[in-house]
Design a protein around this motif. Sequence first.
Motif, mmCIF file in Angstrom:
data_model
loop_
_atom_site.group_PDB
_atom_site.id
_atom_site.type_symbol
_atom_site.label_atom_id
_atom_site.label_comp_id
_atom_site.label_asym_id
_atom_site.label_seq_id
_atom_site.Cartn_x
_atom_site.Cartn_y
_atom_site.Cartn_z
ATOM 1 N N ALA A 3 40.982 43.958 41.757
ATOM 2 C CA ALA A 3 39.785 43.363 42.346
ATOM 3 C C ALA A 3 39.745 41.844 42.219
ATOM 4 C CB ALA A 3 38.540 43.972 41.693
ATOM 5 N N MET A 4 40.350 41.290 41.158
ATOM 6 C CA MET A 4 40.177 39.872 40.881
ATOM 7 C C MET A 4 41.391 39.011 41.215
ATOM 8 S SD MET A 4 38.038 40.179 37.293
ATOM 9 C CE MET A 4 37.481 38.468 37.338
ATOM 10 N N THR A 5 42.573 39.570 41.270
ATOM 11 C CA THR A 5 43.757 38.754 41.553
ATOM 12 C C THR A 5 44.272 38.914 42.975
ATOM 13 O OG1 THR A 5 45.357 40.425 40.804
ATOM 14 C CG2 THR A 5 44.440 38.949 39.132
ATOM 15 N N MET A 6 44.076 40.088 43.570
ATOM 16 C CA MET A 6 44.601 40.337 44.913
ATOM 17 C C MET A 6 43.941 39.481 46.003
ATOM 18 S SD MET A 6 47.109 42.312 45.961
ATOM 19 C CE MET A 6 47.159 43.811 44.984
ATOM 20 N N SER A 43 38.874 30.659 41.721
ATOM 21 C CA SER A 43 38.025 30.756 40.533
ATOM 22 C C SER A 43 37.789 32.210 40.148
ATOM 23 C CB SER A 43 36.678 30.069 40.790
ATOM 24 O OG SER A 43 36.853 28.699 41.053
ATOM 25 N N PHE A 44 37.649 33.072 41.151
ATOM 26 C CA PHE A 44 37.486 34.496 40.892
ATOM 27 C C PHE A 44 38.734 35.056 40.221
ATOM 28 C CE2 PHE A 44 36.966 38.993 42.461
ATOM 29 C CZ PHE A 44 35.849 39.253 41.698
ATOM 30 N N TYR A 97 39.679 36.487 35.659
ATOM 31 C CA TYR A 97 40.375 37.637 35.068
ATOM 32 C C TYR A 97 41.054 37.276 33.757
ATOM 33 C CZ TYR A 97 43.774 41.442 34.637
ATOM 34 O OH TYR A 97 44.533 42.492 34.169
ATOM 35 N N TYR A 98 41.486 36.022 33.650
ATOM 36 C CA TYR A 98 42.294 35.622 32.499
ATOM 37 C C TYR A 98 41.459 35.159 31.307
ATOM 38 C CZ TYR A 98 46.002 36.019 35.895
ATOM 39 O OH TYR A 98 46.864 36.523 36.842
ATOM 40 N N ILE A 99 40.141 35.353 31.366
ATOM 41 C CA ILE A 99 39.301 35.090 30.191
ATOM 42 C C ILE A 99 38.694 36.384 29.655
ATOM 43 C CG2 ILE A 99 38.713 32.842 31.196
ATOM 44 C CD1 ILE A 99 35.826 33.932 31.513
ATOM 45 N N LEU A 100 39.111 37.527 30.204
ATOM 46 C CA LEU A 100 38.454 38.794 29.894
ATOM 47 C C LEU A 100 39.081 39.577 28.750
ATOM 48 C CD1 LEU A 100 37.655 40.116 33.496
ATOM 49 C CD2 LEU A 100 36.155 38.881 31.924
#
Length: 303
Positions: free
Chosen positions: A230-233, A255-256, A260-263
């Motif tokens: 959902a966030m990288t594609m 930004s979306f 993902y990389y702060i989760l």
Amino acid sequence: MASTESLIVANYSFTLIVIGTLFNAITFLILSRPRFRNTRARPTLHYMRTMVILDTFMLYGWNLDHYLTIIHGFYILRYSLASCKFVSFISYFAPQSSAWLRVFVCLDRYLSLSRLHRTWFSDSKHILMIIACILGVLFALNLHFFLFVCYYRQNGTISALSWLYDIYPLWDYVNLGVCNIVPFVLMVIFNSGVVYHLIILRRTTTLQNSHIQHRAISITLVITTFLFLAMTMPSGIAFAFFSDANATLLKFFDSFLYSYYILSFPLYMLTFPEFREECISIIALKGRDRRIQPQTQVPLRTI
């Protein structure tokens, strides 16, 4: 003057840097504590620590450039050849490496559930070799950024393009496959196997604690895979096929993606009981030290 949409993207990018750096630093410190140092028993910790480092690097590439460009009018890619090459390189190398490390985490969990004995992929030393190979291969794949990308124009300004070939959107197509599509397909395959074996284990295991542990692992896998899609594609597709679209919209997708990389920290807190217990124990220990410290001082009335 920047538009309202651009200011929202810029401030959100800066927020990601602050919160992401803090979260990832805490995550790395907790995973480095004595409770998680036995990598022979849990070699997957090597993957988790490396991913935290790469996820932090992600925030200081184009994400930082979005903030500086909009708010301060400062272009990292145009500051120097070194900064142009490094930001261009790390913005592809870090997410690709992080994605493939997540693939091998899924593979490791699948093998640990489907095999009675540890496989070659589950040995601590071999995992370090796998990590080194992943980083080495992807470093070589993106090495051309240091060799052929970024150059001085005749007017003295710096171009973030290549003087040898059309780097964009060619490399966005490559990145979509290497960083998004192939890793996602493999993650779905391995996670499907994990979920299948978890269901079998729940039917054959009588220990309640085992049920809780298996359920927590499955929830983590499902959430991670869903968020990865959902966030990288969307960002990968947007930059590969719609690179001529509105710049602010593309930065919004970026930004979306970076969100993902702060989760890792909130995901581990929700689904990794030992991580949550260690974090709570650290907070409780600091709170206890603050309460004890004043009591060690000698009261003035007794002097």
